[in-house]
Design an enzyme around this catalytic site. Structure first.
Site, PDB file in Angstrom:
ATOM      1  N   ASP A 159       0.829  -1.213   0.000  1.00  0.00           N
ATOM      2  CA  ASP A 159       0.000   0.000   0.000  1.00  0.00           C
ATOM      3  C   ASP A 159       0.862   1.262   0.000  1.00  0.00           C
ATOM      4  OD1 ASP A 159      -2.557  -0.779  -0.302  1.00  0.00           O
ATOM      5  OD2 ASP A 159      -3.206  -0.428   1.761  1.00  0.00           O
ATOM      6  N   ASP A 185      -7.835  -6.570  13.781  1.00  0.00           N
ATOM      7  CA  ASP A 185      -7.470  -7.885  14.305  1.00  0.00           C
ATOM      8  C   ASP A 185      -8.347  -8.278  15.489  1.00  0.00           C
ATOM      9  OD1 ASP A 185      -6.488  -5.869  15.847  1.00  0.00           O
ATOM     10  OD2 ASP A 185      -4.406  -6.519  15.814  1.00  0.00           O
TER      11      ASP A 185
END
Length: 523
Positions: free
Chosen positions: A264, A417
């Site tokens: 990214d 997460d």
């Protein structure tokens, strides 16, 4: 220093020797035999002048020593004042450089206000101490005539006792209760960890890929499941090579593993470097692909979500995730994948972090202590007794079916997460933590990097709790697991612990110095 020779005495001595007289005899110094004795008195210079000189010299030396000490003290005070001024200028410069509408700017302003308030109160208390008001404090209702400063101090004492001390004491009592609750939680976790160590409790895999005897029933590489390995990264110029290399040398059949480098980066030079590294490993026969998103939405969660949408992902059973600064061992997959065999309800195998720079400075040593307790105690106890813990975002292997069952990666929080771990737990999936399998990584070495990491870790849990609270209540898990999620996982360890730590050490303890009416227990 030697004395100058006495020539007159030498001449007299020589004349006596020429006359045949012994100058050293008692009568040798007379004019003849039986003559009068000529006593000769030899005087040495008196030492009074030397004593006076030494005394004057000692006085001058003492004066020079005192002046030297005063100079050292003055330089020390000047250095401390200069350091304080430098710190204040740096803080002011950072406050001015930060955006006016940012939360950090407001926080800096609040900190600066409290710093100025504390300095003013400290100066006021020093003045009161010099006047002796601490031993006989003035009272507003006394008949004695009070001066202006004394009257102000008397009013301050009354305001402090009636209006400031009670709420501070109440806040102190709340923090004490939270401290006791948190201490009980820590004691229970430590006792659970000791029980695990004493009993030797640890997860057991049904197959061992390191032993060929376990693979005799199946032929070739078909016994090894298809594994997808993902490395999300963003502008990782310093660590991209070592992370890609650590994954590409995994001791796993190449036909059964695919590596996705999810870049990214918005720096074109970094993109070219990472793409070149991927091409180098492709030429060596490793199945590795490079992916770059043109629209970088959702940060890490969006990156992982985009990668999981590829058509070829359906051919894979498990996915291992490693951040760019993590370096798994060559046998990582062989030590984690076997736990999935025979455990169809197992969604995640999480491994421990090991830090290569834990002794770099004081900050890294403190982080190592904190994170060691997290992995050694919290993760291990929760994994053994309730089969649930927060996914650490990296160094773990997921069952792709479990990811799809709980909705996949979502971009609604900064703790993606933790979000996916909670949703998988509510769907009935189980987790395993392996304390003896370690994955190398690095700790933030500067305060700025540490601050960014902690802000990312602590800003999302409460937002996630608000989003999934009703999902927890409506879920089909047992009441005990719901209570564990709400009260222990979210409220106690994600809200109460940071709140009471900051409040107790940064607010209550400094204020009790100026508000002695609010007291803390001696323990």
């Amino acid at each position: 220093m030697s004395r100058a020779p006495n020539h007159e005495f030498q001449e007299w001595w020589n004349k006596q020797r020429e006359r045949g007289l012994d100058p050293s005899s008692p009568d040798g110094g007379g004019g003849g035999v039986g003559g009068p004795v000529l006593p000769v008195e030899i005087r040495t210079p008196r030492s009074d002048q030397a004593v006076e000189k030494s005394r004057a010299r000692s006085a001058r030396q003492l004066s020079w020593v005192c002046l030297l000490r005063f100079q050292q003290i003055a330089s020390l005070v000047a250095s401390a004042a200069g350091s304080l001024v430098s710190i204040l200028r740096t803080a002011n410069r950072r406050i001015a450089a930060s955006p006016a509408d940012s939360s950090s700017s407001r926080l800096y302003r609040i900190i600066r206000f409290f710093l100025i308030l504390v300095l003013v109160l400290l100066g006021f208390e020093l003045l009161a101490f010099s006047k002796g008001w601490h031993f006989s404090p003035p009272s507003v209702g006394s008949k004695e005539v009070l001066g202006f400063v004394e009257l102000v101090y008397a009013n301050w004492l009354e305001i402090r006792a009636k209006y400031l001390a009670p709420p501070l004491q109440s806040l102190t009592n709340v923090c004490i209760v939270l401290f006791l609750i948190q201490s009980v939680d820590r004691v229970v976790l430590v006792l659970g960890c000791l029980w695990i160590k004493i009993k030797g409790i640890k997860p057991v895999a049904s197959v061992d890929y390191e032993k060929k005897g376990d693979l005799d029933s199946e032929s070739g590489d078909e016994v090894f499941p298809m594994v997808l390995v993902q490395i999300p990264m963003c502008n990782e110029r310093e660590v991209y090579q070592q992370s890609i290399a650590a994954v590409c040398i995994q001791d796993w059949p190449r036909e059964r593993m695919l590596v996705q480098v999810l870049d990214d980066s918005d720096d074109l030079d970094v993109q070219l470097l990472i793409k070149s590294e991927v091409q180098k490993w492709q030429q060596r026969g490793v199945r590795i692909v490079y992916r770059h998103r043109l629209i970088r939405t959702g940060y890490k969660a969006g990156n992982l979500k985009s990668a999981m949408s590829c058509d070829y992902v359906q051919d894979y059973e498990f996915v291992a995730i490693f951040d760019a600064d993590f370096q798994p061992g060559a046998d990582f997959l062989k030590k984690t994948i076997p736990y999935f065999k025979g455990n169809d309800d197992l969604a995640l195998v999480q491994t421990r972090w090991a830090f290569v720079n834990k002794d770099e400075n004081l900050l890294t040593r403190l982080q190592n202590i904190n994170l060691s307790f997290h992995f050694e105690v919290e993760q291990q106890v929760n994994g053994v007794f309730i089969n649930f813990f927060g996914f650490n975002g990296t160094a773990g292997v997921w069952r792709i079916k479990a990811l799809e069952d709980c909705g996949g990666w979502l971009e609604r929080t900064t703790v993606e997460d933790m979000d996916i771990a909670v949703r998988a737990h509510l769907c009935g999936w189980k987790f395993i933590y392996l304390n003896d399998v370690k994955c190398l990584c690095e700790l933030p070495e500067s305060y700025e990097a540490y601050k960014k990491q902690q802000h990312r870790w602590h800003s999302g849990p409460m937002q996630l709790f608000r989003l999934c609270f009703f999902d927890v209540l409506r879920s089909k898990v047992s009441l005990a697991k719901k209570a564990n999620l709400i009260f222990l996982f979210f409220l106690l360890r994600k809200l109460i612990l940071p709140f009471y730590s900051f409040t107790l050490f940064c607010i209550i303890l400094p204020l009790t110095m100026f508000l002695p009416e609010a007291q803390l227990p001696a323990w």
